[in-house]
Design a protein around this motif. Structure first.
Motif, PDB file in Angstrom:
ATOM      1  N   HIS A 133       0.820  -1.112   0.052  1.00 47.98           N
ATOM      2  CA  HIS A 133      -0.090   0.145   0.075  1.00 47.98           C
ATOM      3  C   HIS A 133       0.813   1.371   0.054  1.00 47.98           C
ATOM      4  O   HIS A 133       1.844   1.294   0.882  1.00 47.98           O
ATOM      5  CB  HIS A 133      -0.801  -0.198   1.256  1.00 47.98           C
ATOM      6  CG  HIS A 133      -1.666   1.165   1.345  1.00 47.98           C
ATOM      7  ND1 HIS A 133      -2.787   1.279   0.645  1.00 47.98           N
ATOM      8  CD2 HIS A 133      -1.778   2.404   2.203  1.00 47.98           C
ATOM      9  CE1 HIS A 133      -3.530   2.683   0.869  1.00 47.98           C
ATOM     10  NE2 HIS A 133      -2.637   2.963   1.881  1.00 47.98           N
ATOM     11  N   SER A 134       0.571   2.106  -0.699  1.00 47.57           N
ATOM     12  CA  SER A 134       1.415   3.456  -0.712  1.00 47.57           C
ATOM     13  C   SER A 134       0.422   4.716  -0.819  1.00 47.57           C
ATOM     14  O   SER A 134      -0.311   4.720  -1.939  1.00 47.57           O
ATOM     15  CB  SER A 134       2.296   3.426  -2.150  1.00 47.57           C
ATOM     16  OG  SER A 134       1.573   3.564  -3.312  1.00 47.57           O
ATOM     17  N   ASN A 135       0.304   5.478   0.253  1.00 46.22           N
ATOM     18  CA  ASN A 135      -0.202   6.531   0.246  1.00 46.22           C
ATOM     19  C   ASN A 135       0.530   7.694   0.726  1.00 46.22           C
ATOM     20  O   ASN A 135       1.348   8.195  -0.097  1.00 46.22           O
ATOM     21  CB  ASN A 135      -1.553   6.557   1.235  1.00 46.22           C
ATOM     22  CG  ASN A 135      -2.443   7.716   0.625  1.00 46.22           C
ATOM     23  OD1 ASN A 135      -2.453   8.595   0.137  1.00 46.22           O
ATOM     24  ND2 ASN A 135      -3.614   7.495   1.640  1.00 46.22           N
ATOM     25  N   ARG A 136       0.466   8.230   1.971  1.00 39.10           N
ATOM     26  CA  ARG A 136       1.314   9.091   2.609  1.00 39.10           C
ATOM     27  C   ARG A 136       2.607   8.384   3.115  1.00 39.10           C
ATOM     28  O   ARG A 136       3.549   8.749   3.318  1.00 39.10           O
ATOM     29  CB  ARG A 136       0.777  10.106   3.423  1.00 39.10           C
ATOM     30  CG  ARG A 136      -0.037  11.007   2.639  1.00 39.10           C
ATOM     31  CD  ARG A 136      -0.449  12.384   3.753  1.00 39.10           C
ATOM     32  NE  ARG A 136       0.508  13.038   4.302  1.00 39.10           N
ATOM     33  CZ  ARG A 136       1.127  14.110   3.829  1.00 39.10           C
ATOM     34  NH1 ARG A 136       0.970  14.420   2.521  1.00 39.10           N
ATOM     35  NH2 ARG A 136       1.959  14.799   4.284  1.00 39.10           N
ATOM     36  N   LEU A 137       2.047   7.146   3.452  1.00 40.59           N
ATOM     37  CA  LEU A 137       3.161   6.049   3.909  1.00 40.59           C
ATOM     38  C   LEU A 137       3.048   4.994   3.086  1.00 40.59           C
ATOM     39  O   LEU A 137       2.521   4.684   2.406  1.00 40.59           O
ATOM     40  CB  LEU A 137       2.978   5.757   5.388  1.00 40.59           C
ATOM     41  CG  LEU A 137       2.938   6.792   6.357  1.00 40.59           C
ATOM     42  CD1 LEU A 137       2.315   6.263   7.734  1.00 40.59           C
ATOM     43  CD2 LEU A 137       4.556   7.238   6.512  1.00 40.59           C
ATOM     44  N   VAL A 138       4.328   4.264   2.894  1.00 39.99           N
ATOM     45  CA  VAL A 138       4.473   3.186   2.184  1.00 39.99           C
ATOM     46  C   VAL A 138       4.658   1.730   2.860  1.00 39.99           C
ATOM     47  O   VAL A 138       5.383   1.779   4.189  1.00 39.99           O
ATOM     48  CB  VAL A 138       5.622   3.212   1.262  1.00 39.99           C
ATOM     49  CG1 VAL A 138       5.816   1.795   0.422  1.00 39.99           C
ATOM     50  CG2 VAL A 138       5.617   4.257   0.427  1.00 39.99           C
ATOM     51  N   LEU A 139       3.674   0.920   2.793  1.00 41.06           N
ATOM     52  CA  LEU A 139       3.653  -0.284   3.711  1.00 41.06           C
ATOM     53  C   LEU A 139       4.089  -1.328   2.647  1.00 41.06           C
ATOM     54  O   LEU A 139       3.817  -1.752   1.594  1.00 41.06           O
ATOM     55  CB  LEU A 139       2.202  -0.780   3.734  1.00 41.06           C
ATOM     56  CG  LEU A 139       1.928  -2.142   4.478  1.00 41.06           C
ATOM     57  CD1 LEU A 139       2.543  -1.989   6.093  1.00 41.06           C
ATOM     58  CD2 LEU A 139       0.370  -2.377   4.774  1.00 41.06           C
ATOM     59  N   LEU A 140       5.409  -2.083   3.218  1.00 33.69           N
ATOM     60  CA  LEU A 140       6.166  -2.865   2.362  1.00 33.69           C
ATOM     61  C   LEU A 140       5.912  -4.255   2.963  1.00 33.69           C
ATOM     62  O   LEU A 140       5.899  -4.695   4.216  1.00 33.69           O
ATOM     63  CB  LEU A 140       7.759  -2.928   2.363  1.00 33.69           C
ATOM     64  CG  LEU A 140       8.155  -1.466   1.918  1.00 33.69           C
ATOM     65  CD1 LEU A 140       9.548  -1.155   2.175  1.00 33.69           C
ATOM     66  CD2 LEU A 140       8.081  -1.263   0.588  1.00 33.69           C
TER      67      LEU A 140
END
Length: 121
Positions: free
Chosen positions: A112-119
């Motif tokens: 997921h990538s919005n203001r933070l990126v989830l890897l």
């Protein structure tokens, strides 16, 4: 001469060395800088036509010197609020690293990538 300068000698030392390297020796009338570079060095005081300028004249002389130099216009900083869409990313290793250690880990799948990126690690 350095003892007379007190604690300021450290700031005058490069100028003294520059003068010593550009002073011709008595036996052959050649300086060490001239032997190294094949010609006499141009010292800062030799760049200007007259050795003594008033403050206004000195600024004008430097402006004239700068006119011949290419000037890079200042760049404006842009801020990116949105993270670009990507499917894979690298994580930066922000720590003390031994020599030849990679600066980044990965690649990791982006969930997921919005203001933070989830890897996915």
């Amino acid at each position: 001469t350095f003892t007379a300068c007190g604690k300021e000698w450290i700031h005058k030392h490069p100028w003294v060395l520059l003068g010593m390297r550009n002073t011709p020796r008595e036996d052959d009338n050649i300086s060490s800088a001239q032997m190294l570079f094949g010609q006499a060095c141009i010292l800062p005081g030799q760049i200007l036509d007259r050795p003594e300028f008033s403050t206004k004249e000195l600024l004008q002389a430097f402006d004239q010197l700068k006119e011949g130099l290419p000037v890079k216009p200042p760049t404006t900083l842009t801020t990116h609020n949105e993270i670009p869409r990507m499917s894979w990313a690298y994580e930066m290793v922000n720590a003390v690293k031994p020599p030849l250690f990679p600066c980044y880990k990965g690649p990791f799948k982006v969930l997921h990538s919005n203001r933070l990126v989830l890897l996915q690690v």
